[in-house]
Write a protein that holds these residues in place. Structure first.
Motif, mmCIF file in Angstrom:
data_model
loop_
_atom_site.group_PDB
_atom_site.id
_atom_site.type_symbol
_atom_site.label_atom_id
_atom_site.label_comp_id
_atom_site.label_asym_id
_atom_site.label_seq_id
_atom_site.Cartn_x
_atom_site.Cartn_y
_atom_site.Cartn_z
ATOM 1 N N ARG A 63 -6.926 -5.284 2.422
ATOM 2 C CA ARG A 63 -5.811 -4.843 1.589
ATOM 3 C C ARG A 63 -6.372 -4.091 0.387
ATOM 4 N NH1 ARG A 63 -3.587 -10.516 -1.048
ATOM 5 N NH2 ARG A 63 -5.442 -11.054 -2.266
ATOM 6 N N LYS A 64 -5.545 -3.207 -0.168
ATOM 7 C CA LYS A 64 -5.935 -2.407 -1.322
ATOM 8 C C LYS A 64 -5.572 -3.147 -2.611
ATOM 9 C CE LYS A 64 -5.302 1.973 1.147
ATOM 10 N NZ LYS A 64 -4.607 3.283 1.166
ATOM 11 N N THR A 65 -6.358 -2.889 -3.638
ATOM 12 C CA THR A 65 -6.120 -3.532 -4.930
ATOM 13 C C THR A 65 -6.747 -2.693 -6.034
ATOM 14 O OG1 THR A 65 -6.431 -5.551 -6.222
ATOM 15 C CG2 THR A 65 -8.203 -4.923 -4.746
ATOM 16 N N GLU A 92 -0.374 -7.618 -5.212
ATOM 17 C CA GLU A 92 0.839 -6.849 -4.966
ATOM 18 C C GLU A 92 0.914 -6.293 -3.548
ATOM 19 O OE1 GLU A 92 -2.238 -4.002 -6.681
ATOM 20 O OE2 GLU A 92 -1.567 -6.059 -6.981
ATOM 21 N N ARG A 93 -0.158 -6.411 -2.781
ATOM 22 C CA ARG A 93 -0.158 -5.852 -1.425
ATOM 23 C C ARG A 93 -0.512 -6.943 -0.423
ATOM 24 N NH1 ARG A 93 -2.584 0.301 -2.057
ATOM 25 N NH2 ARG A 93 -1.906 0.636 -4.193
ATOM 26 N N CYS A 94 0.028 -6.815 0.770
ATOM 27 C CA CYS A 94 -0.209 -7.800 1.827
ATOM 28 C C CYS A 94 -1.470 -7.437 2.605
ATOM 29 C CB CYS A 94 0.993 -7.861 2.779
ATOM 30 S SG CYS A 94 2.526 -8.385 1.988
ATOM 31 N N SER A 119 -6.487 3.514 -4.245
ATOM 32 C CA SER A 119 -6.687 2.344 -5.094
ATOM 33 C C SER A 119 -8.168 2.267 -5.438
ATOM 34 C CB SER A 119 -6.237 1.064 -4.383
ATOM 35 O OG SER A 119 -7.029 0.826 -3.239
#
Length: 444
Positions: A139-141, A152-154, A175
């Motif tokens: 997932r991106k962060t 905020e992302r799955c 990201s």
């Protein structure tokens, strides 16, 4: 099985109830016979007594109580309703259960981030030949360090990976970081997740700045298209206000047949720095739109694709101080390559109103490489990574990606790392000719 037991219970209960009723009837008959025998003992006459005795004998012989069995007709044995589980017991005893796989280990040193692709490699803490496949999640962060519990992302899942590494390609790095974790699976169960790792995926992301673009350009985040009808109504209103309130414009009309001419450009040094959202829109023949993110350091790369029927467009960079009447490549504050498919086909590099014709085929996609600290702006065929042209200079202030389009449209691809092929070409290309100084003696 339950129905069979209920039926057996009902049958046995009915038989026992019938046997009990027969015994009760026999008991009542026996009581009557005992009363008759007791009365017979009081008879004095021998003949009468003998007659009564014979009757008693006959009744005793014929009494049902002497023909009844007091043993229950049914048995409490239920063995015929038992189930034989011996075969199942033997099967369970021969089963071999697989252990839960241990968590794999991801070593960031073995992972590779390049060319908008990420290769993640892992290993098992100890050999396990029962592993069937792996599951990789990412997932991106925008947060460094360990992944947050509530991000905020799955997580996105990639299943059925047979090896101990996997490459995600064609990513857009929008990201700063990406989190990764992996788990091992055998034929029975999935094991625990590995400790998550965080890899940096930093790249230049920008959109087109609609607030300062020319009114004849229809601008979205990553594409711009020429619109000949755009802004006509607004321009007429502006002209009406200027004609109504300006004596200077009225006096100019005495000397020119057309409307107000383009004002003379003020010097770059005297113009105050432009602030995004407050600068004037590009106007006149400067069909220009800039990016909304300034480049102040580092190396960056993005790609541009023109529509097939686009008649004229330019791709490059410019200082924030680029005037609203200025065209890309015609000032000393902008650098670009220009493609013209109208009247005659030209492909050239432009800076400070100087032109250098390029002996190359216009590619379908143009890659732009900007090395701010190294003072280099290079253009490439995005597919083959062939160098088209390089400017070499010293940037004195932040630059913005710039685009000009007339009768057509452009689409952008941002969030890209500098390709490895471009980095290699940059090392070998340093020192070659093709800098901005080569344009000084070539006038448009």
């Amino acid at each position: 099985m339950i129905n069979s037991i209920k039926q057996e219970q009902a049958r046995k209960s009915q038989e026992l109830q019938s046997q009990l009723s027969q015994c009760n009837n026999a008991l009542e008959n026996s009581e009557e016979l005992l009363e008759f025998a007791t009365r017979s003992l009081d008879i004095k006459e021998p003949e009468e007594f003998s007659k009564a005795a014979r009757q008693i004998k006959d009744r005793v012989t014929m009494a049902s109580a002497f023909r009844l069995s007091l043993k229950p007709k049914v048995s409490d044995n239920m063995t015929h309703l038992m189930v034989d589980f011996s075969q199942e017991r033997q099967m369970l005893q021969t089963l071999k259960f697989l252990p839960v796989p241990k968590a794999p280990e991801i070593d960031p040193v073995d992972c590779l981030v390049a060319d908008n692709s990420i290769t993640v490699a892992w290993r098992m803490p100890e050999e396990d030949n029962k592993i069937d496949h792996f599951i990789l999640e990412h997932r991106k962060t925008n947060f460094d360090g360990l992944p947050r519990v509530k991000d905020e992302r799955c997580w996105e899942v990639i299943d059925n990976i047979k090896g101990t590494e996997y490459t995600l390609s064609g990513l857009k790095f929008d990201s700063k970081y990406m989190n990764f974790r992996v788990r091992a699976c055998n034929k029975a169960v999935a094991g625990e997740y590995s400790d998550p790792v965080t890899l940096e995926t930093k790249a230049l992301n920008f959109s087109l700045d609609n607030s300062s673009s020319h009114l004849n350009l229809r601008v979205e985040d990553s594409c711009v298209e020429w619109d000949p009808t755009g802004g006509k109504g607004q321009e007429n209103k502006m002209k009406g206000k200027e004609n109504k309130g300006s004596v200077h414009v009225t006096s100019l009309k005495k000397h020119t047949r057309s409307g107000t001419p383009s004002p003379k450009r003020t010097s770059i040094g005297s113009r105050p720095p432009a602030v995004r959202g407050s600068r004037d829109r590009f106007t006149g023949e400067s069909y220009t739109v800039l990016g909304d993110t300034a480049i102040e350091s580092g190396q960056h790369y993005w790609e541009v694709k023109a529509q097939k029927d686009c008649k004229s467009y330019s791709v490059g960079v410019a200082y924030k101080t680029l005037g609203k009447f200025d065209q890309l490549g015609k000032t000393n504050t902008s650098w670009c390559i220009h493609v013209n498919n109208w009247l005659q086909n030209t492909f050239a590099a432009k800076h400070n109103n100087k032109v250098k014709a390029l002996d190359a085929t216009v590619p379908e996609r143009i890659g732009v490489f900007c090395d701010f600290d190294g003072g280099q702006l290079s253009f490439y065929d995005a597919s083959s990574k062939q160098l088209l042209y390089s400017f070499k200079m010293k940037f004195t202030q932040p630059v913005l990606p710039g685009f000009m389009v007339w009768c057509g449209g452009l689409s952008l691809n941002t969030g890209m790392q500098v390709p490895s092929a471009v980095r290699t070409l940059q090392k070998s290309e340093n020192g070659m000719t093709g800098s901005a100084s080569s344009l000084n003696n070539v006038t448009q």
